[in-house]
Write an enzyme that holds these catalytic residues in place. Structure first.
Site, short mmCIF file in Angstrom:
data_model
loop_
_atom_site.label_atom_id
_atom_site.label_comp_id
_atom_site.label_asym_id
_atom_site.label_seq_id
_atom_site.Cartn_x
_atom_site.Cartn_y
_atom_site.Cartn_z
N PRO A 145 35.30 -27.86 -22.97
CA PRO A 145 36.01 -28.58 -22.09
C PRO A 145 37.41 -26.42 -22.90
O PRO A 145 38.43 -26.71 -22.52
CB PRO A 145 36.45 -28.49 -23.88
CG PRO A 145 35.31 -29.66 -24.51
CD PRO A 145 34.28 -29.05 -24.05
N ARG B 94 32.38 -33.93 -15.26
CA ARG B 94 31.60 -33.95 -16.75
C ARG B 94 32.63 -32.11 -16.68
O ARG B 94 32.91 -31.88 -15.87
CB ARG B 94 30.63 -33.52 -16.47
CG ARG B 94 29.93 -33.56 -18.33
CD ARG B 94 27.98 -33.52 -17.32
NE ARG B 94 27.57 -32.99 -19.55
CZ ARG B 94 26.16 -32.73 -19.37
NH1 ARG B 94 25.84 -32.50 -17.97
NH2 ARG B 94 25.85 -32.56 -20.26
N PHE C 90 41.64 -15.33 -7.17
CA PHE C 90 42.53 -15.99 -6.72
C PHE C 90 42.12 -16.84 -5.14
O PHE C 90 43.08 -17.29 -4.39
CB PHE C 90 43.79 -16.20 -6.62
CG PHE C 90 44.52 -15.33 -8.38
CD1 PHE C 90 43.92 -16.74 -9.53
CD2 PHE C 90 45.06 -14.71 -8.62
CE1 PHE C 90 44.58 -16.51 -11.34
CE2 PHE C 90 44.98 -13.84 -10.16
CZ PHE C 90 45.07 -15.21 -11.10
N GLU D 127 41.11 -25.85 -8.71
CA GLU D 127 41.77 -25.83 -7.62
C GLU D 127 42.93 -26.66 -8.02
O GLU D 127 44.01 -26.97 -7.59
CB GLU D 127 41.41 -25.94 -5.84
CG GLU D 127 41.70 -24.83 -5.06
CD GLU D 127 40.97 -23.82 -5.57
OE1 GLU D 127 40.28 -22.68 -5.31
OE2 GLU D 127 38.90 -24.05 -6.31
N LYS E 104 32.44 -32.18 -11.35
CA LYS E 104 33.42 -32.32 -9.59
C LYS E 104 34.12 -30.83 -9.27
O LYS E 104 33.94 -31.22 -8.17
CB LYS E 104 34.91 -32.93 -10.30
CG LYS E 104 34.38 -34.69 -9.59
CD LYS E 104 35.69 -35.64 -9.85
CE LYS E 104 35.46 -36.81 -10.02
NZ LYS E 104 35.20 -37.20 -8.62
N GLN F 28 41.25 -22.76 -17.62
CA GLN F 28 41.38 -23.07 -15.91
C GLN F 28 42.73 -23.60 -15.73
O GLN F 28 43.76 -23.77 -14.95
CB GLN F 28 40.83 -23.66 -15.77
CG GLN F 28 39.69 -22.94 -15.69
CD GLN F 28 39.11 -22.24 -14.05
OE1 GLN F 28 39.34 -22.05 -13.25
NE2 GLN F 28 39.42 -20.67 -14.63
#
Length: 716
Positions: free
Chosen positions: A610, A606, A218, A683, A679, A616
């Site tokens: 998935p 993109r 992290f 975060e 992208k 995430q």
């Protein structure tokens, strides 16, 4: 035509290794003739070391040595001048880990304490400029705020948060002559090589770092900490491999954290909700001896249209160990204030918070003066509101009840800069039909092994089972830090290029080879699927990569490529976006807050996998729940000691705290950012979460809690 592997929700390629215990983490490495090291720390926050009595420890039959001379290594502090509590002052070396731990408990450290400050709110604390975030301004925000028809002007506080990854920081160090190999928990390989080399006074090429698996970090492993350097020092002094594993308590005291912050966010608008002014003032905890700089104000500077804006950022130097990045560094903290302020302003206007955001959607980035590469925040809100049932929210706080529970709905926006840096990768085809792809990147949990395999397999037109993606070795082609949500955008682009160029090398080799079925065909008339090149208009005419290697007598054929983001950041404002929704239940009598459900929608370019992306997002939501309701590090300011440096007293979300969580992603790509159109995701999925929860608590109770975490005493 074979369906692309990218975009498919495939299982982790390394998953079986992890769930069966085969994956090797840093502390799992055992080297012949290895000994064990334990650090001994100071017992004051600031002062001098007067003496270290090692006699009792050295009398232990299995204690081999106690090292107190750190002069052969460069540390960020003077070993004899204490700059923070538990600063390492000695290393106990034992034949067993138990002996080293026992020996460490026998070492007596005598310190003379001097005046210290560990509290950001202490009287007389002098703030310093944040050189990473210079003061910013446009227009005349003070006058615009004073003349605003409606304004929100509140102060926000977030207490220190500590990383609590499952894997403890650990280092195994081994010297061979003047060459060092470390098996380490890191989030950088080329960068960390240099840190080791500089501290130890050896050439960078003499350092090799191995880190195939990371059990969570992290941001805590984005730099080399003193314990890693001291493990290397101990191995050099002993002439034997050394293993050093920090305890959980030592991790709190000697590894970084999300710093305590104090913020003022003022925002003014006219009666229609058009924002006229934003003022954002920030101060954050820092170490007196080693600055850590992060930006909290960038978010407020660009997120919403405002002709008048001012921001300032200050550092509070304290006698503490340095902070460091923690998921969503800076942005999640600054966004908390901005998104709560937007909710407060909407309430004062009697306006739906989503509508307020829609009315202040900017046409371009006012801070950078650049057009957005893509920005679909309004669509995220619209889609999320429909999925969440936002229309059921009452504008009046406390209006919705379920027995003794008061129900509240909250929302917040999210954004995070799309970071990319130079990266390199090599793709190599082997005579047995397998493909090796290598880059000196890491995988602390996002699924780097899997997503890179998907990208390489697609580019080469081979099944995933044929590709072995290799990472975690500093000998591989260099990559940037594994943080800032930049790995897929950076390393993925390099892998994409290397695999594409390898495919093209095979095609061009085949079409000029008289012995190939593809001889004489134009390169753009050759397709590849399942590892076989074939004439696009005559599929029966073709051969495999393996056929080419065998006919030419080659064992391998490879392609190494270096990727750079170029000047896209000079032409576009590049961000990922999201909209977060939360429903909470607040017990009217007890004041306890429970999350009932959360839903988030992201514009993250993109999505390569998935399944991994959803994981995430859920992790980000969970981390945001901890930040909003539970996590807070408590210092005893008398000596700088952390009082809750353990998982019993430092609260993190557990299963009982986690309700129905879900996330979805807009079909999208951002080709201005990189050739994959991604992208970055890790975060942005925590940004906005604490604010959405705090806003939901206000909608339930009518109490605007601006200090995190939101605890019972703040609501009663």
């Amino acid at each position: 035509m074979t369906q692309p592997l990218t975009g498919q929700p495939l299982a982790r390629v390394e998953g079986r290794l992890k769930v069966t215990g085969v994956a090797t983490y840093a502390a799992d490495n055992n080297i012949d003739n290895m000994v064990y090291a334990v650090l001994v720390g100071s017992n004051v926050a600031r002062g001098t070391v007067d003496g270290i009595d090692t006699s009792a420890a050295e009398g232990h039959p299995d204690v081999l040595r106690v090292i107190t001379d750190f002069s052969r290594i460069t540390l960020p502090f003077d070993p004899r001048q204490i700059a923070s509590f538990d600063q390492p002052v000695a290393i106990v070396i034992g034949a067993t880990s138990e002996a080293a731990r026992h020996g460490a408990s026998l070492v007596e450290v005598r310190c003379t304490a001097t005046d210290h400050v560990t509290d950001v709110s202490a009287p007389g604390v002098i703030a310093e400029p944040n050189t990473r975030t210079p003061d910013y301004g446009r227009g005349n925000p003070e006058d615009a705020l004073r003349s605003a028809a409606v304004a929100s002007d509140l102060r926000y506080a977030i207490e220190r948060n500590n990383h609590n990854a499952i894997e403890l920081p650990a280092t195994v160090a081994q010297w061979e002559g003047d060459r060092l190999t470390v098996w380490d928990k890191v989030q950088g390989l080329p960068t960390h090589q240099k840190m080791y080399a500089d501290a130890l006074g050896i050439p960078i090429e003499n350092v090799r770092i191995l880190c195939p698996f990371v059990g969570g970090a992290f941001g805590s492993a984005l730099k080399v900490w003193p314990h890693q350097l001291l493990a290397s020092l101990a191995a050099r002094e002993m002439g034997r491999p050394v293993k050093l594993v920090l305890t959980r308590e030592q991790t709190y005291e000697t590894v970084g954290y999300r710093p305590t912050s104090r913020q003022r966010l003022a925002i003014g608008a006219d009666r229609s909700g058009t924002i006229g002014a934003i003022i954002h003032e920030v101060s954050i905890e820092n170490s007196r001896y080693a600055q850590y700089l992060e930006s909290l104000t960038d978010y407020a500077q660009f997120m919403y249209s405002a002709p008048n804006m001012r921001s300032t950022s200050r550092l509070i130097p304290l006698d503490v160990n340095p902070p460091c990045p923690m998921r969503g560094p800076g942005t999640v903290t600054g966004a908390y204030a901005m998104e709560c302020a937007m909710d407060d302003l909407a309430h004062r206007l009697g306006m739906d918070p989503i509508e307020l955001r829609r009315r202040n959607e900017p046409a371009s980035n006012q801070e950078e003066g650049l057009p957005f590469s893509t920005r679909r925040l309004t669509e995220c809100f619209e889609r999320g509101a429909d999925a969440f049932g936002w229309s059921r929210r009452s504008q009046r706080p406390g209006a919705t009840r379920d027995g003794d529970q008061i129900i509240g709905f909250g929302t917040a926006a999210a954004a995070y800069h799309t970071l990319r840096q130079d990266a390199a990768a090599v793709a190599r085809a082997n005579a047995d039909g397998t493909i090796d792809v290598e880059s000196a990147t890491l995988d602390m949990g996002p699924g780097t092994y899997t997503s890179m395999t998907q990208v390489a397999a697609d580019a080469l037109g081979v099944p995933m089972r044929s590709v072995r993606f290799k990472l975690g070795d500093s000998n591989f082609p260099p990559s940037p830090l594994h943080g800032g949500s930049m790995t897929m955008a950076s390393v993925g682009s390099a892998v994409h290029m290397a695999a594409n160029m390898l495919r093209d090398r095979f095609i061009r080799t085949a079409i000029v080879d008289p012995g190939s079925p593809l001889s004489g065909i134009a390169p753009d008339q050759v397709s590849v699927a399942d590892g076989r090149m074939y004439a696009t208009n005559e599929p029966s005419r073709g051969e495999t990569y393996r056929d080419v290697l065998r006919r030419r007598g080659w064992r391998t054929l490879d392609s190494r490529q270096d990727w750079s983001p170029g000047n896209a950041d000079e032409r576009f404002s590049l961000y990922a976006y999201g909209a977060v929704f939360a429903e909470v239940a607040v017990d009217e009598l007890l004041g306890t807050v429970r999350i009932r459900r959360m839903h988030a929608v992201y514009d993250a370019g993109r999505i390569i996998n998935p399944r991994l992306a959803h994981s995430q997002a859920i992790g980000g939501l969970v981390g945001g729940i901890g930040m909003a309701l539970l996590e807070s590090t408590h210092l005893d300011h008398r000596d700088g000691r952390i009082m809750n440096a353990n998982l019993a007293d430092y609260l993190v979300p557990v299963h009982a705290d986690i309700p129905a969580l879900d996330a979805e992603f807009l079909p999208a790509e951002d080709m201005a950012a990189n050739p994959l159109g991604v992208k970055g995701l890790a975060e942005v999925v925590i940004v906005g979460v604490p604010a959405a929860i705090a806003n939901a608590v206000f909608n339930a109770t009518g109490k605007r809690v601006t200090d995190l975490p939101i605890t019972v005493e703040k609501l009663l």
